[in-house]
Design an enzyme around this catalytic site. Structure first.
Site, PDB file in Angstrom:
ATOM      1  N   GLY A  43       0.774  -1.232   0.000  1.00 17.66           N
ATOM      2  CA  GLY A  43       0.000   0.000   0.000  1.00 17.66           C
ATOM      3  C   GLY A  43       0.807   1.285   0.000  1.00 17.66           C
ATOM      4  N   ASP A 104      -5.920   2.421   9.739  1.00 15.14           N
ATOM      5  CA  ASP A 104      -7.367   2.209   9.804  1.00 15.14           C
ATOM      6  C   ASP A 104      -7.692   1.682  11.211  1.00 15.14           C
ATOM      7  OD1 ASP A 104      -9.970   1.930   8.579  1.00 15.14           O
ATOM      8  OD2 ASP A 104      -9.590  -0.200   8.279  1.00 15.14           O
ATOM      9  N   LYS A 133      -7.412   7.269   9.382  1.00 21.37           N
ATOM     10  CA  LYS A 133      -8.872   7.109   9.498  1.00 21.37           C
ATOM     11  C   LYS A 133      -9.185   6.860  10.963  1.00 21.37           C
ATOM     12  CE  LYS A 133     -10.620   4.376   5.770  1.00 21.37           C
ATOM     13  NZ  LYS A 133     -11.152   3.031   5.392  1.00 21.37           N
ATOM     14  N   PHE A 154     -14.212   4.116   2.024  1.00 20.95           N
ATOM     15  CA  PHE A 154     -13.240   3.194   1.453  1.00 20.95           C
ATOM     16  C   PHE A 154     -12.557   3.888   0.283  1.00 20.95           C
ATOM     17  CE2 PHE A 154     -11.272  -0.248  -0.755  1.00 20.95           C
ATOM     18  CZ  PHE A 154     -10.707  -0.941   0.309  1.00 20.95           C
TER      19      PHE A 154
HETATM   20  P1  IMP Z   1      -5.304  -1.534   9.690  1.00 23.07           P
HETATM   21  O1  IMP Z   1      -6.761  -1.862   9.869  1.00 23.07           O
HETATM   22  O2  IMP Z   1      -4.965  -0.191  10.277  1.00 23.07           O
HETATM   23  O3  IMP Z   1      -4.440  -2.638  10.177  1.00 23.07           O
HETATM   24  O4  IMP Z   1      -5.066  -1.393   8.129  1.00 23.07           O
HETATM   25  C1  IMP Z   1      -4.830  -2.557   7.366  1.00 23.07           C
HETATM   26  C2  IMP Z   1      -4.685  -2.270   5.902  1.00 23.07           C
HETATM   27  O5  IMP Z   1      -5.995  -2.209   5.361  1.00 23.07           O
HETATM   28  C3  IMP Z   1      -4.029  -0.962   5.477  1.00 23.07           C
HETATM   29  O6  IMP Z   1      -2.627  -0.995   5.467  1.00 23.07           O
HETATM   30  C4  IMP Z   1      -4.575  -0.858   4.063  1.00 23.07           C
HETATM   31  O7  IMP Z   1      -3.773  -1.593   3.159  1.00 23.07           O
HETATM   32  C5  IMP Z   1      -5.956  -1.481   4.184  1.00 23.07           C
HETATM   33  N1  IMP Z   1      -6.993  -0.425   4.215  1.00 23.07           N
HETATM   34  C6  IMP Z   1      -7.606   0.123   5.281  1.00 23.07           C
HETATM   35  N2  IMP Z   1      -8.506   1.051   4.900  1.00 23.07           N
HETATM   36  C7  IMP Z   1      -8.433   1.084   3.538  1.00 23.07           C
HETATM   37  C8  IMP Z   1      -9.116   1.852   2.520  1.00 23.07           C
HETATM   38  O8  IMP Z   1      -9.973   2.719   2.777  1.00 23.07           O
HETATM   39  N3  IMP Z   1      -8.768   1.563   1.241  1.00 23.07           N
HETATM   40  C9  IMP Z   1      -7.843   0.630   0.894  1.00 23.07           C
HETATM   41  N4  IMP Z   1      -7.187  -0.089   1.800  1.00 23.07           N
HETATM   42  C10 IMP Z   1      -7.479   0.137   3.109  1.00 23.07           C
END
Ligand code: IMP
Ligand code: MG
Length: 181
Positions: A43, A104, A133, A154
């Site tokens: 990402g 996220d 976020k 998203f």
């Molecule tokens: P976490 O929930 O903070 O562990 O995020 C995990 C991963 O989910 C991030 O590194 C992104 O690759 C993916 N992710 C979270 N939100 C989004 C979004 O809105 N669009 C695309 N990928 C997302």
């Protein structure tokens, strides 16, 4: 219904903001010898490549990357962090900057920051996230540098995907018309 993408930040707006972050980081690290910047793939692909080109450091940066994934549905992480590539050289006691696409739930960042602390006892450890976020946070994580704070949408583009699509878009947009939870 066809998937549609509504632009949130243009390529120009992104480039301007990344340049600002790079200047801020350069300032903060001006007295630090050789910071290690670790990009979290896939990402952070675009953000990492652009950001490091805006960081001026005394004896240049050391660039590393890892690949982490939180498998689940295309839009909802499962909570379990996968580590498809976690090879790092000996960066014991160094100054580390982790570069992420988005914080996220915070699970990925929390896992990786704790892993680095445990493995390398860094002299300093900071987190730069292209997007934050905060409304979705489950684990306590507060990025030190944030490109943009986004609502509970998203988003795709500039490295971020939906089922391995849209990463190459030079802008950031909200994806709708798919099964986004
Ligand atoms: P976490 O929930 O903070 O562990 O995020 C995990 C991963 O989910 C991030 O590194 C992104 O690759 C993916 N992710 C979270 N939100 C989004 C979004 O809105 N669009 C695309 N990928 C997302
Ligand atoms: Mg993804």
């Amino acid at each position: 219904m066809e998937p549609t993408i509504r632009q949130l930040y243009s390529a120009k707006q992104i480039q301007d903001r990344v340049a600002e972050l790079g200047a801020e980081i350069s300032q903060d690290y001006q007295d630090i010898e050789r910071p290690v910047a670790i990009g979290v793939m896939k990402g952070a692909l675009c953000f990492f490549a652009d950001l490091v080109r805006h960081i001026q450091s005394k004896k240049t940066l050391q660039i590393e990357f890892v690949r982490l994934a939180s498998y689940g549905s295309a839009t909802e992480s499962s909570g379990a962090i996968q580590t498809p590539y976690l090879e790092l050289p000996n960066i014991l006691h160094r100054d580390i900057i982790v570069v992420e696409d988005i914080v996220d739930s915070g699970r990925t960042a929390r896992f990786f920051m704790d892993y680095l602390k445990d493995q390398f006892q860094p002299a300093s450890l900071k987190l730069a996230a292209f997007l934050d976020k905060p409304s979705r946070r489950i684990m306590p994580v507060k990025p030190d540098y944030v490109g943009f704070t986004v609502d509970d949408l998203f988003v795709v583009g500039y490295g971020l995907d939906y089922g391995e699509r849209y990463r190459e878009l030079p802008y950031l947009g909200e994806l709708s018309g798919v099964n986004v939870q």
